[in-house]
Write an enzyme that holds these catalytic residues in place. Structure first.
Site, PDB file in Angstrom:
ATOM      1  N   GLY A  43       0.840  -1.197   0.000  1.00 23.09           N
ATOM      2  CA  GLY A  43       0.000   0.000   0.000  1.00 23.09           C
ATOM      3  C   GLY A  43       0.870   1.239   0.000  1.00 23.09           C
ATOM      4  O   GLY A  43       2.007   1.209   0.492  1.00 23.09           O
ATOM      5  N   GLN A  48       2.696  10.027   0.934  1.00 19.57           N
ATOM      6  CA  GLN A  48       4.017   9.392   1.010  1.00 19.57           C
ATOM      7  C   GLN A  48       4.876   9.704  -0.217  1.00 19.57           C
ATOM      8  O   GLN A  48       6.072   9.417  -0.226  1.00 19.57           O
ATOM      9  CB  GLN A  48       3.881   7.874   1.158  1.00 19.57           C
ATOM     10  CG  GLN A  48       3.303   7.455   2.517  1.00 19.57           C
ATOM     11  CD  GLN A  48       3.262   5.942   2.621  1.00 19.57           C
ATOM     12  OE1 GLN A  48       2.314   5.309   2.166  1.00 19.57           O
ATOM     13  NE2 GLN A  48       4.298   5.348   3.197  1.00 19.57           N
ATOM     14  N   CYS A  90       6.219   0.226   7.110  1.00 16.92           N
ATOM     15  CA  CYS A  90       5.778   1.379   6.329  1.00 16.92           C
ATOM     16  C   CYS A  90       6.898   1.793   5.379  1.00 16.92           C
ATOM     17  O   CYS A  90       8.060   1.846   5.776  1.00 16.92           O
ATOM     18  CB  CYS A  90       5.431   2.525   7.271  1.00 16.92           C
ATOM     19  SG  CYS A  90       4.846   3.999   6.424  1.00 16.92           S
ATOM     20  N   LEU A  91       6.539   2.086   4.126  1.00 15.56           N
ATOM     21  CA  LEU A  91       7.572   2.449   3.146  1.00 15.56           C
ATOM     22  C   LEU A  91       8.242   3.779   3.490  1.00 15.56           C
ATOM     23  O   LEU A  91       9.317   4.068   2.985  1.00 15.56           O
ATOM     24  CB  LEU A  91       6.976   2.501   1.735  1.00 15.56           C
ATOM     25  CG  LEU A  91       6.431   1.161   1.217  1.00 15.56           C
ATOM     26  CD1 LEU A  91       5.908   1.300  -0.202  1.00 15.56           C
ATOM     27  CD2 LEU A  91       7.488   0.058   1.301  1.00 15.56           C
ATOM     28  N   HIS A 132      -4.210   1.210   7.705  1.00 18.03           N
ATOM     29  CA  HIS A 132      -2.883   1.843   7.764  1.00 18.03           C
ATOM     30  C   HIS A 132      -2.799   2.996   6.753  1.00 18.03           C
ATOM     31  O   HIS A 132      -2.337   4.089   7.085  1.00 18.03           O
ATOM     32  CB  HIS A 132      -1.820   0.759   7.471  1.00 18.03           C
ATOM     33  CG  HIS A 132      -0.410   1.254   7.381  1.00 18.03           C
ATOM     34  ND1 HIS A 132       0.590   0.805   8.238  1.00 18.03           N
ATOM     35  CD2 HIS A 132       0.189   2.113   6.528  1.00 18.03           C
ATOM     36  CE1 HIS A 132       1.731   1.412   7.902  1.00 18.03           C
ATOM     37  NE2 HIS A 132       1.515   2.203   6.871  1.00 18.03           N
ATOM     38  N   GLU A 133      -3.260   2.747   5.520  1.00 15.83           N
ATOM     39  CA  GLU A 133      -3.174   3.783   4.478  1.00 15.83           C
ATOM     40  C   GLU A 133      -4.137   4.937   4.763  1.00 15.83           C
ATOM     41  O   GLU A 133      -3.792   6.104   4.532  1.00 15.83           O
ATOM     42  CB  GLU A 133      -3.458   3.181   3.097  1.00 15.83           C
ATOM     43  CG  GLU A 133      -2.510   2.062   2.665  1.00 15.83           C
ATOM     44  CD  GLU A 133      -1.035   2.415   2.811  1.00 15.83           C
ATOM     45  OE1 GLU A 133      -0.668   3.594   2.669  1.00 15.83           O
ATOM     46  OE2 GLU A 133      -0.250   1.493   3.080  1.00 15.83           O
ATOM     47  N   HIS A 136      -2.629   7.384   7.054  1.00 20.00           N
ATOM     48  CA  HIS A 136      -1.693   8.315   6.412  1.00 20.00           C
ATOM     49  C   HIS A 136      -2.403   9.587   5.957  1.00 20.00           C
ATOM     50  O   HIS A 136      -1.855  10.684   6.063  1.00 20.00           O
ATOM     51  CB  HIS A 136      -1.043   7.663   5.181  1.00 20.00           C
ATOM     52  CG  HIS A 136       0.183   6.847   5.500  1.00 20.00           C
ATOM     53  ND1 HIS A 136       1.306   7.381   6.100  1.00 20.00           N
ATOM     54  CD2 HIS A 136       0.474   5.542   5.258  1.00 20.00           C
ATOM     55  CE1 HIS A 136       2.230   6.435   6.231  1.00 20.00           C
ATOM     56  NE2 HIS A 136       1.748   5.299   5.738  1.00 20.00           N
TER      57      HIS A 136
HETATM   58 ZN    ZN Z   1       2.738   3.523   5.762  1.00 21.53          ZN
END
Ligand code: ZN
Length: 192
Positions: A43, A48, A90-91, A132-133, A136
């Site tokens: 995701g 991000q 998380c990226l 999670h997304e 963000h």
């Molecule tokens: Zn993340």
């Protein structure tokens, strides 16, 4: 376009609803999928990659030739049920993992890239990923949802992210707060 790391200010921005989709935005989303696969993520939220608008992408298989590519625009979560703990990453925080407790089941209402409404009741990894997304988009990161005890154990790693970010920033990589606020204004005036 790059995935921005913690503690970039755009990751703490409450993103604005997306009001229109054009060809540029579609190609940006294509690029986001490519970046996500490169980083082996499932995701990726728009903020991000520095875009403070309410959408995120998901492919639970993390590969272009597998799974389904989903775009969630202006998602709204509701009807949370149950609770479960699992490890997340998380990226924007590469190589950092921690347990997070979240509702097991959630309903999501959103729009897809074609502007059609999408509704689903999600469980398992899909539910966790969408939560999670969605976080963000509100400027919330999974480390905020870890227990105080768990967060204490990653304090030094977070400090390292901060030091790395500050040093890249001093080299001009991310711009100062005024420059970042100007990019928010530009995205929002075009799409929000
Ligand atoms: Zn993340």
């Amino acid at each position: 376009m790059k995935i921005i790391p913690y503690p970039h200010p755009t990751l703490r921005r409450v993103s604005k609803p997306l009001r229109r989709v054009d060809a540029d935005l579609k190609s940006l989303i294509r690029e986001m999928f490519d970046l996500m696969y490169e980083a082996r993520g499932i995701g990726l939220a728009a903020n991000q990659v520095g875009v403070p608008l309410r959408f995120f992408i998901v492919n639970l298989e993390a590969a272009p030739d597998k799974g389904e590519e989903l775009v969630f625009i202006n998602p709204v979560l509701s009807r949370a049920k149950g609770s479960g703990e699992a490890e997340e990453g998380c990226l924007s925080l590469p190589s950092l993992y921690g347990n997070v407790s979240r509702p097991k089941q959630i309903r999501v209402d959103a729009y897809n890239l074609q502007g059609q409404p999408y509704s689903a009741t999600l469980t398992g990894l899909f539910s966790r990923c969408v939560q999670h997304e969605s976080d963000h988009l509100d400027g919330v990161m999974f480390i905020d949802r870890m227990t105080d005890f768990a967060r204490a154990s990653i304090r030094e790693t977070l400090e390292e992210f901060q030091i790395d970010f500050d040093s890249r920033r001093s080299m001009g990589e991310y711009g100062d707060d005024a420059a970042i606020a100007e990019t928010w204004r530009q995205w929002e005036s075009r799409y929000a």
